[in-house]
Scaffold this motif. Structure first.
Motif, short mmCIF file in Angstrom:
data_model
loop_
_atom_site.label_atom_id
_atom_site.label_comp_id
_atom_site.label_asym_id
_atom_site.label_seq_id
_atom_site.Cartn_x
_atom_site.Cartn_y
_atom_site.Cartn_z
N VAL A 30 0.42 -1.25 -0.12
CA VAL A 30 -0.30 -0.06 -0.31
C VAL A 30 1.43 1.30 0.05
N MET A 31 0.42 2.53 -1.00
CA MET A 31 1.06 3.59 -0.66
C MET A 31 0.14 4.82 -0.79
N VAL A 32 0.22 5.67 -0.10
CA VAL A 32 -0.75 6.48 0.91
C VAL A 32 0.18 8.04 -0.09
N ILE A 33 -0.36 8.58 -0.65
CA ILE A 33 0.35 10.05 -0.72
C ILE A 33 -0.95 11.14 -1.09
N ASP A 34 -0.02 12.33 -0.31
CA ASP A 34 -0.25 13.57 -0.05
C ASP A 34 0.20 14.75 -0.12
N LYS A 35 -1.14 15.59 -1.04
CA LYS A 35 -0.21 16.76 -1.66
C LYS A 35 0.06 17.41 -0.56
N MET A 36 0.01 18.02 0.35
CA MET A 36 0.62 18.52 1.40
C MET A 36 1.98 17.89 1.40
N PRO A 37 2.66 19.42 2.70
CA PRO A 37 3.67 18.66 3.17
C PRO A 37 3.47 18.41 4.44
N VAL A 38 2.51 18.83 4.93
CA VAL A 38 2.03 17.71 6.27
C VAL A 38 0.67 16.49 6.11
N PHE A 39 1.11 15.18 6.82
CA PHE A 39 -0.06 14.28 6.59
C PHE A 39 -1.36 14.71 7.54
N GLY A 40 -2.79 14.25 7.29
CA GLY A 40 -3.71 14.51 7.94
C GLY A 40 -4.86 15.54 7.31
N GLY A 41 -4.75 16.53 6.15
CA GLY A 41 -5.43 17.10 6.28
C GLY A 41 -6.26 18.10 7.22
N ASN A 42 -7.94 17.77 6.51
CA ASN A 42 -8.62 18.16 8.01
C ASN A 42 -8.71 17.99 8.63
N SER A 43 -8.93 16.26 9.26
CA SER A 43 -8.69 15.27 9.78
C SER A 43 -7.52 15.91 10.87
N THR A 44 -6.80 16.27 10.74
CA THR A 44 -5.99 17.13 12.05
C THR A 44 -6.59 17.82 12.93
N ILE A 45 -7.06 18.58 11.92
CA ILE A 45 -7.38 20.05 12.66
C ILE A 45 -8.57 20.28 13.49
N ASN A 46 -9.55 19.27 14.00
CA ASN A 46 -10.88 19.31 14.14
C ASN A 46 -11.14 18.51 15.70
N GLY A 47 -11.89 19.05 16.17
CA GLY A 47 -12.28 17.95 17.80
C GLY A 47 -12.17 17.04 17.76
N GLY A 48 -11.82 15.94 17.04
CA GLY A 48 -11.29 14.86 17.04
C GLY A 48 -13.03 14.50 18.00
N ALA A 49 -13.54 14.54 17.11
CA ALA A 49 -14.78 13.95 18.40
C ALA A 49 -15.60 12.55 17.25
N MET A 50 -15.68 11.55 17.95
CA MET A 50 -16.62 10.73 17.07
C MET A 50 -17.95 9.70 17.97
N ALA A 51 -18.76 10.24 17.23
CA ALA A 51 -20.26 9.58 17.76
C ALA A 51 -20.00 8.34 17.26
N VAL A 52 -21.09 7.26 18.25
CA VAL A 52 -20.68 5.87 18.61
C VAL A 52 -22.20 5.24 18.56
N ALA A 53 -22.51 4.67 18.40
CA ALA A 53 -24.06 3.62 18.79
C ALA A 53 -23.76 3.06 19.82
N GLY A 54 -24.31 2.81 20.98
CA GLY A 54 -23.95 1.78 21.74
C GLY A 54 -22.37 1.33 22.44
N SER A 55 -21.84 2.82 22.63
CA SER A 55 -20.46 2.69 23.35
C SER A 55 -20.29 1.93 24.28
N PRO A 56 -19.09 1.16 25.19
CA PRO A 56 -18.86 1.28 26.58
C PRO A 56 -19.35 2.13 26.83
N LEU A 57 -18.61 3.27 27.26
CA LEU A 57 -18.93 4.40 28.12
C LEU A 57 -20.61 4.72 28.32
N GLN A 58 -21.29 4.80 27.21
CA GLN A 58 -23.01 5.14 26.87
C GLN A 58 -23.69 4.40 28.04
N LYS A 59 -23.19 2.65 28.09
CA LYS A 59 -23.50 1.95 28.79
C LYS A 59 -22.99 1.88 30.36
#
Ligand code: ADP
Length: 471
Positions: A30-59
């Protein structure tokens, strides 16, 4: 070809990294290419929040959730425009994908949060309050697994064989500018397929304005500079079906007092919206459900204008109790994006709000919290908090272009579909924000991480299963 691998992934955000790792698990190169000098795109510059249905934490917190409830919430926010098959695939995969991230070293805060538009608390967030808390461990795992990662390498076009199957790409090396034509051009072959995880086009002012003329250059964006449309256009050139391109989301938690994603976006998401209120600065009164979906909130905020049509920034605020989980408070205060006031009178004076009206509004809000019901705007009150003591923290609010709901149409095998036949374009897969339809008219908060990781892993898996062509 200059180089040949089994699978090429374009883009190194949540979708790309998840696809690459999943594909590599089955032994493919597998090869990953990215045009930017740093990896991660918008994914590195957001709140890092993930919606999960039925997580152990919810329980653990006694919250009963299900995949069906999450699907229903996202359908409601999407105004029913969602691609239901893909939506179900995403919601179904959240719990497993979250566990997979944890196994790769992602660390979550020990509580669930209630984000706008979700009918109950189901949001997990990285301890860093940032998507970097997901991207960093995934990149580390990718390097360890022997995935070839190339930055400053831009997809320019696709290479197809005589049967019309995508068998590789043309790339250009060098520092990325949308119209940079100076770098070296090379051809990379992909004997199993190419996975497009190239994100959205929120920073492509020209293109987003073609879709939605109101989204002018005056409107800031939370996106990184590489969120442009050229990869989408290349997919369309070989027959991909673009859908919902005019469905472009504005983040309702942004502040006009700073550039980009900034400090307010996280502060308002974790503090002001769930634990505070937002008022019209002229009347001191609330005017919308602060936990509505993003479209409803952004649309409501943008109705606040003077007679000339200029923005009259609404004020969001909470108190020290509401702000205690917000890691960006100190930064926001330092840069005066967030302002502190000891009393409500002082807060009113800071923002030019009529003090009496503001105090009346706060006492009305506190009564609604006691009653457990927001009669005026129907806000869900599970985690609502009384505002009875300062110090207060205020923010001026105005939305920013944040996310493209639209993109290419895919099937549940993550194959990109042709716009005339609706059949897969062989050898071409897509995942994450690059795809369209999952969120319909409005994506709920924390559902991009969910989508990126789930559809990325799906694309990685499906691509490994395709027939290898000899190159
Ligand atoms: P997602 O959340 O869907 O993974 P991101 O915005 O996080 O989306 O990541 C998309 C990545 O794709 C970005 O890092 C961006 O630089 C990269 N990208 C976009 N277009 C191209 C292109 N033409 N060539 C190479 N990389 C690209």
């Amino acid at each position: 070809f200059d180089e040949i691998v089994d699978i090429i992934v374009i883009g190194s955000g949540f979708a790309g990294m998840s696809a690459a790792l999943k594909a590599r698990e089955s032994g493919d190169s597998v090869m990953v290419i990215d045009k930017m000098p740093v990896f991660g795109g918008n994914s590195t510059i957001n709140g890092g929040a993930m919606a999960v249905a039925g997580s152990p934490l919810q329980k653990k917190e006694g919250i009963e959730d299900s995949v069906d409830t999450m699907v229903a919430d996202m359908l409601e926010a999407g105004r029913g425009m969602n691609d239901v098959e893909m939506l179900k695939l995403v919601c179904n995969g959240t719990a497993e994908s979250c566990e997979w991230l944890t196994e790769h070293g992602v660390k979550w805060k020990p509580f669930v949060q209630h984000f706008g538009g979700h009918s109950l608390p189901r949001v997990l967030q990285t301890v860093e309050s940032s998507g970097a808390g997901i991207i960093r461990p995934l990149i580390k795992a990718a390097k360890k697994a022997g995935i070839d990662m190339r930055n400053q390498t831009k997809l320019e076009s696709f290479v197809k064989n005589d049967e019309g199957r995508v068998i590789g790409i043309k790339v250009r090396d060098g520092f990325y500018f949308p119209r940079n034509k100076t770098g070296k051009v090379r051809l990379f072959g992909a004997s199993k397929g190419v996975i497009m995880a190239t994100g959205g086009f929120g920073r492509d002012i020209e293109y987003r304005q073609m879709q939605q003329p109101k989204l002018t250059k005056e409107l800031d964006s939370t996106n990184h500079a590489g969120a442009t449309s050229e990869a989408l256009k290349q997919m369309m050139l070989i027959g991909a079906n673009p859908i919902h391109l005019d469905q472009i989301q504005l983040g309702p938690w942004a502040s006009p007092d700073e550039k980009g994603f900034g400090t307010a976006s996280q502060f308002n998401t974790i503090a002001t919206y769930p634990s505070g209120i937002v008022v019209d600065s002229r009347t001191g009164e609330r005017f919308f459900n602060e936990l509505a979906d993003r479209k409803a909130r952004a649309d409501a905020i943008m109705t606040r204008r003077d007679e000339q049509g200029n923005p009259v920034y609404p004020i969001g605020f909470t108190n020290a109790e509401g702000a205690k989980k917000a890691q960006t408070l100190a930064w926001g205060l330092k840069y005066k994006v967030i302002q502190q006031a000891e009393t409500l009178d002082e807060l009113a004076q800071l923002y030019g709000i009529p003090a009496k009206a503001l105090k009346e509004q706060v006492s009305r809000w506190n009564k609604a919290v006691s009653a457990g019901k927001d009669r005026e705007f129907g806000r869900p009150m599970q985690k609502a908090m009384k505002l009875d003591q300062g110090p207060w923290y205020g923010v001026r609010m105005w939305p920013k272009v944040h996310y493209c709901m639209g993109g290419v149409r895919v099937n549940t095998h993550s194959q990109v579909l042709h716009l005339i036949t609706d059949k897969p374009i062989e050898g071409l897969f897509a995942a994450g924000e690059a795809t369209g339809g999952i969120h319909g008219a409005s994506r709920l908060g924390a559902c991009a991480v969910a989508e990126g990781v789930v559809t990325g892993r799906n694309a990685g898996q499906m691509c490994t299963q395709s027939k290898r062509v000899e190159l």
